[in-house]
Motif scaffolding. Structure first.
Motif, PDB file in Angstrom:
ATOM      1  N   LYS A   5       0.839  -1.190   0.000  1.00  0.00           N
ATOM      2  CA  LYS A   5       0.000   0.000   0.000  1.00  0.00           C
ATOM      3  C   LYS A   5       0.885   1.254   0.000  1.00  0.00           C
ATOM      4  CE  LYS A   5      -4.553  -1.011   0.523  1.00  0.00           C
ATOM      5  NZ  LYS A   5      -4.567  -2.385  -0.001  1.00  0.00           N
ATOM      6  N   VAL A   6       0.595   2.180  -0.911  1.00  0.00           N
ATOM      7  CA  VAL A   6       1.367   3.421  -0.993  1.00  0.00           C
ATOM      8  C   VAL A   6       0.523   4.587  -0.502  1.00  0.00           C
ATOM      9  CG1 VAL A   6       2.819   2.618  -2.889  1.00  0.00           C
ATOM     10  CG2 VAL A   6       0.671   3.791  -3.392  1.00  0.00           C
ATOM     11  N   VAL A   7       1.194   5.669  -0.161  1.00  0.00           N
ATOM     12  CA  VAL A   7       0.515   6.884   0.283  1.00  0.00           C
ATOM     13  C   VAL A   7       1.012   8.062  -0.544  1.00  0.00           C
ATOM     14  CG1 VAL A   7       0.141   8.494   2.175  1.00  0.00           C
ATOM     15  CG2 VAL A   7       0.194   6.035   2.632  1.00  0.00           C
ATOM     16  N   ALA A   8       0.072   8.730  -1.208  1.00  0.00           N
ATOM     17  CA  ALA A   8       0.369   9.963  -1.935  1.00  0.00           C
ATOM     18  C   ALA A   8      -0.379  11.104  -1.258  1.00  0.00           C
ATOM     19  CB  ALA A   8      -0.074   9.836  -3.385  1.00  0.00           C
ATOM     20  N   VAL A   9       0.297  12.216  -1.083  1.00  0.00           N
ATOM     21  CA  VAL A   9      -0.334  13.376  -0.459  1.00  0.00           C
ATOM     22  C   VAL A   9      -0.172  14.582  -1.367  1.00  0.00           C
ATOM     23  CG1 VAL A   9      -0.345  14.950   1.511  1.00  0.00           C
ATOM     24  CG2 VAL A   9       0.057  12.507   1.876  1.00  0.00           C
ATOM     25  N   GLU A  10      -1.261  15.289  -1.560  1.00  0.00           N
ATOM     26  CA  GLU A  10      -1.235  16.469  -2.436  1.00  0.00           C
ATOM     27  C   GLU A  10      -1.015  17.734  -1.622  1.00  0.00           C
ATOM     28  OE1 GLU A  10      -3.886  16.611  -5.786  1.00  0.00           O
ATOM     29  OE2 GLU A  10      -4.539  18.633  -5.228  1.00  0.00           O
ATOM     30  N   LEU A  11      -0.057  18.521  -2.074  1.00  0.00           N
ATOM     31  CA  LEU A  11       0.178  19.851  -1.525  1.00  0.00           C
ATOM     32  C   LEU A  11      -0.106  20.873  -2.614  1.00  0.00           C
ATOM     33  CD1 LEU A  11       3.523  19.548   0.508  1.00  0.00           C
ATOM     34  CD2 LEU A  11       1.195  19.700   1.411  1.00  0.00           C
ATOM     35  N   ASP A  12      -0.896  21.885  -2.288  1.00  0.00           N
ATOM     36  CA  ASP A  12      -1.168  22.926  -3.280  1.00  0.00           C
ATOM     37  C   ASP A  12       0.053  23.811  -3.462  1.00  0.00           C
ATOM     38  OD1 ASP A  12      -3.706  22.294  -4.054  1.00  0.00           O
ATOM     39  OD2 ASP A  12      -4.694  23.541  -2.554  1.00  0.00           O
ATOM     40  N   LYS A  42     -10.015   2.675   5.880  1.00  0.00           N
ATOM     41  CA  LYS A  42     -10.231   1.269   6.241  1.00  0.00           C
ATOM     42  C   LYS A  42     -11.276   0.620   5.338  1.00  0.00           C
ATOM     43  CE  LYS A  42     -11.276  -1.691  10.215  1.00  0.00           C
ATOM     44  NZ  LYS A  42     -11.579  -1.711  11.682  1.00  0.00           N
ATOM     45  N   ARG A  43     -12.323   1.359   5.027  1.00  0.00           N
ATOM     46  CA  ARG A  43     -13.400   0.788   4.214  1.00  0.00           C
ATOM     47  C   ARG A  43     -12.963   0.554   2.772  1.00  0.00           C
ATOM     48  NH1 ARG A  43     -19.420   3.246   2.757  1.00  0.00           N
ATOM     49  NH2 ARG A  43     -20.343   1.207   2.270  1.00  0.00           N
ATOM     50  N   ILE A  44     -12.174   1.472   2.219  1.00  0.00           N
ATOM     51  CA  ILE A  44     -11.788   1.334   0.805  1.00  0.00           C
ATOM     52  C   ILE A  44     -10.558   0.461   0.613  1.00  0.00           C
ATOM     53  CG2 ILE A  44     -12.773   3.608   0.276  1.00  0.00           C
ATOM     54  CD1 ILE A  44      -9.930   4.712   0.074  1.00  0.00           C
ATOM     55  N   ALA A  45      -9.890   0.099   1.717  1.00  0.00           N
ATOM     56  CA  ALA A  45      -8.620  -0.636   1.624  1.00  0.00           C
ATOM     57  C   ALA A  45      -8.669  -1.869   0.710  1.00  0.00           C
ATOM     58  CB  ALA A  45      -8.142  -1.028   3.018  1.00  0.00           C
ATOM     59  N   PRO A  46      -9.735  -2.687   0.750  1.00  0.00           N
ATOM     60  CA  PRO A  46      -9.733  -3.877  -0.125  1.00  0.00           C
ATOM     61  C   PRO A  46      -9.800  -3.565  -1.613  1.00  0.00           C
ATOM     62  CG  PRO A  46     -11.343  -4.083   1.662  1.00  0.00           C
ATOM     63  CD  PRO A  46     -10.910  -2.659   1.643  1.00  0.00           C
ATOM     64  N   TYR A  47     -10.127  -2.324  -1.964  1.00  0.00           N
ATOM     65  CA  TYR A  47     -10.376  -1.985  -3.366  1.00  0.00           C
ATOM     66  C   TYR A  47      -9.337  -1.035  -3.955  1.00  0.00           C
ATOM     67  CZ  TYR A  47     -14.763  -3.752  -1.569  1.00  0.00           C
ATOM     68  OH  TYR A  47     -15.709  -4.540  -0.952  1.00  0.00           O
TER      69      TYR A  47
END
Length: 592
Positions: free
Chosen positions: A316-323, A560-565
């Motif tokens: 699982k990766v994490v991307a964060v948007e900064l304006d 948590k809810r979207i994790a499987p998808y």
């Protein structure tokens, strides 16, 4: 006359030259409306046809390049009359001593409600009804609708001979970013197309080099270059290319295996006469051959993207948007980037002038993050503000700076009130941009980019979104970042996307709602975001601290809810509250 296929087996088929530019010279005009001269000046058009035939052309094009319903504002009767007149003039001039080709140019500026295949078929039907046997689809920037139209013509007339020709610039790309080798490969797979080639844009020498660089084994190659490059005087284009030099280059093209030759813009009967003289006595001694030039293997010395490696391994990766900031003060932006690096964020995404308002360039910020933080960055790249040259230059610079991941989006439109001062470009949409960037990775860059697209799970018609997404996957996109998931419908659409988009990577969008006012604003005024009223009600009466606490809880629950998808999370930072994002990430880690 000899069947055209038999003729081409033993002879070079020599076409005429540039009707539009030669018409301008003869008519002392700028050149617009050339096709309507079939009706208003038929004697002049017939005379031009005869001049090219007397110069040695064995094939001539009808004067119908721009005749279609789009250019003629839907006037079908005028389209039909112009084609009928153009066909009659060409056939009478040829007198069964030369092949007459129905000339069909590109159909651009097509409204979304119209299908390019239907428009091509309409023009083709006009010619088929007149008994046309030979068709030339020329100056195309892509292959859209061409294979289907060729199949349609062959159903109506199995003996028809069809040439498809593309306009390719000096760097090997068309004006909408399609790579010449890709176009050849795509069209060659269509058995209904008899000959493939290039015309216009390039002078003879550059078109010869293009033919030498591409593998055209097994193709009947058609090449029709311009007479050099024009100079513009008083809004008129003049071509000063030497006819003898032009003819010598055509002979070299024949030696490269081209079976069909001719001229495009600026070529006159003098050019064709010289070409006839140069080609007289030349016969094919070999089949069309593979490229003499091979791409030199480039070495990509920069390390691969750690974000991509993690994504590819199934983590699982994490991307964060900064304006990006609206001024040159980068202190707060970079402080936020350092904070995210400390929170083990895998990649920082940066919008490209969001809401079509000028901000610090996303690509420059991505390079700064890469250099100073040794961290992956994902710049957004819109189709709105750059033409093909600017886009290519920027992509090469990004690659040189170690950027390997890009998000391609169409881009927000320029606000109505500013359109007099600020002009959008939109040379291509995000799907065509994806094709261009993919081709660039194969032809110019040491390694390809990893291309991502946007997926609006809040769209009213999600079927359209899925169809567009599948088209993007075909053009090189490998994953999608979704809009925020704050409604039950968005969640259901995410599940559908997981099922229907095959192996595409999906990063589920999460944006922290920080207040009831914030929720209503996003739901009402931000395109692509929908907030469930239940969530909005939860924020009523909450102060800032309470709102942020609730944002952490709700955002973590969504993750948590979207994790499987999903293959990872795409968090959008509200109001530069980077610390809030870090708190949410801690909560997500706790519940993993």
């Amino acid at each position: 006359m000899t069947n055209i296929r038999d003729y081409i087996k033993h002879h070079i088929l020599l076409f005429d030259g540039g009707m539009g530019t030669y018409f301008s010279t003869r008519n002392q005009s700028v050149g617009s409306g050339c096709e309507l001269a079939n009706l208003s000046q038929p004697e002049l058009i017939a005379d031009i046809h005869r001049e090219y035939l007397e110069a040695g052309s064995k094939a001539i094009k009808t004067n119908t390049f721009a005749v279609n319903r789009v250019n003629f504002q839907g006037n079908e009767e005028l389209v039909e009359r112009t084609i009928q007149a153009g066909w009659k003039l060409a056939c009478e001039a040829a007198k069964d001593q030369a092949y007459v080709f129905a000339d069909i140019g590109p159909i651009s500026g097509l409204p979304e409600t119209m299908d390019i295949r239907e428009e091509f078929r309409f023009v083709a039907d006009c010619f088929l009804q007149l008994g046309a046997q030979h068709f030339l689809f020329e100056t195309n920037a892509n292959a859209e609708g061409l294979k289907e139209t060729a199949a349609y013509i062959k159903q109506k007339n199995p003996d028809a001979y069809i040439i498809v020709s593309f306009a390719i610039q000096l760097d090997g790309f068309s004006r909408d970013g399609s790579f010449a080798a890709d176009l050849l490969h795509e069209v060659q797979a269509c058995t209904d197309i008899d000959s493939i080639g290039f015309n216009c844009v390039c002078g003879a020498r550059h078109m010869l080099e293009l033919a030498q660089e591409l593998d055209h084994t097994g193709i009947t190659l058609s090449l029709m270059p311009n007479a050099g490059y024009p100079v513009v005087i008083n809004n008129r284009s003049f071509y000063e290319g030497d006819p003898v030099y032009f003819a010598a280059q055509l002979l070299e093209m024949a030696k490269e295996g081209a079976g069909i030759l001719g001229g495009c813009c600026g070529t006159t009967p003098v050019h064709i006469a010289q070409a006839k003289k140069a080609l007289d006595g030349y016969t094919h001694t070999k089949e069309p051959k593979a490229s003499k030039k091979q791409r030199v293997g480039l070495v990509d010395t920069l390390p691969e993207s750690l974000f991509w490696e993690k994504l590819r391994k199934g983590e699982k990766v994490v991307a964060v948007e900064l304006d990006p900031p609206a001024n040159a003060d980068l202190s707060k932006f970079m402080s936020g980037a350092w904070m995210l690096k400390g929170a083990d964020v895998d990649i920082i995404t940066i919008a490209d002038c969001p809401i079509a308002r000028a901000r610090v360039d996303s690509s420059l910020l991505a390079c700064k993050i890469r250099r100073e933080l040794n961290m992956d960055a994902l710049p957004h790249m819109t189709c709105r503000d750059r033409n093909l040259n600017a886009t290519k230059a920027l992509l090469m610079g990004l690659h040189a700076e170690g950027i390997r991941n890009i998000l391609l989006v169409t881009g927000d439109p320029i606000p109505t009130a500013e359109r007099d001062e600020v002009k959008s470009v939109y040379q291509f949409n995000s799907r065509k941009l994806a094709s261009f960037v993919s081709s660039l990775g194969q032809s110019v860059l040491p390694s390809p980019f990893h291309l991502f697209g946007a997926l609006n799970v809040n769209a009213l018609n999600f079927d359209v979104q899925l169809r567009l997404a599948k088209g993007k996957l075909e053009r090189g996109i490998i994953g999608f970042l979704t809009q925020p998931i704050l409604t039950e419908q968005a969640f259901e659409n995410l599940k559908r996307a997981r099922e229907e988009l095959g192996g595409a990577y999906i990063l589920g969008g999460i944006i922290p709602v920080v207040s009831a006012k914030n929720a209503r604003f996003m739901d009402s005024e931000i395109n692509g975001i929908r907030v469930d009223e239940t969530i909005t009600q939860m924020y009523e009466g909450k102060n800032r601290a309470e709102g942020e606490e609730l944002a952490v809880t709700i955002s973590a629950e969504i993750a948590k809810r979207i994790a499987p998808y999903v293959d990872g999370y795409y968090l959008m930072t509200p109001f530069q509250r980077t610390a809030l994002i870090c708190r949410i990430l801690e909560k997500i880690k706790e519940q993993a």
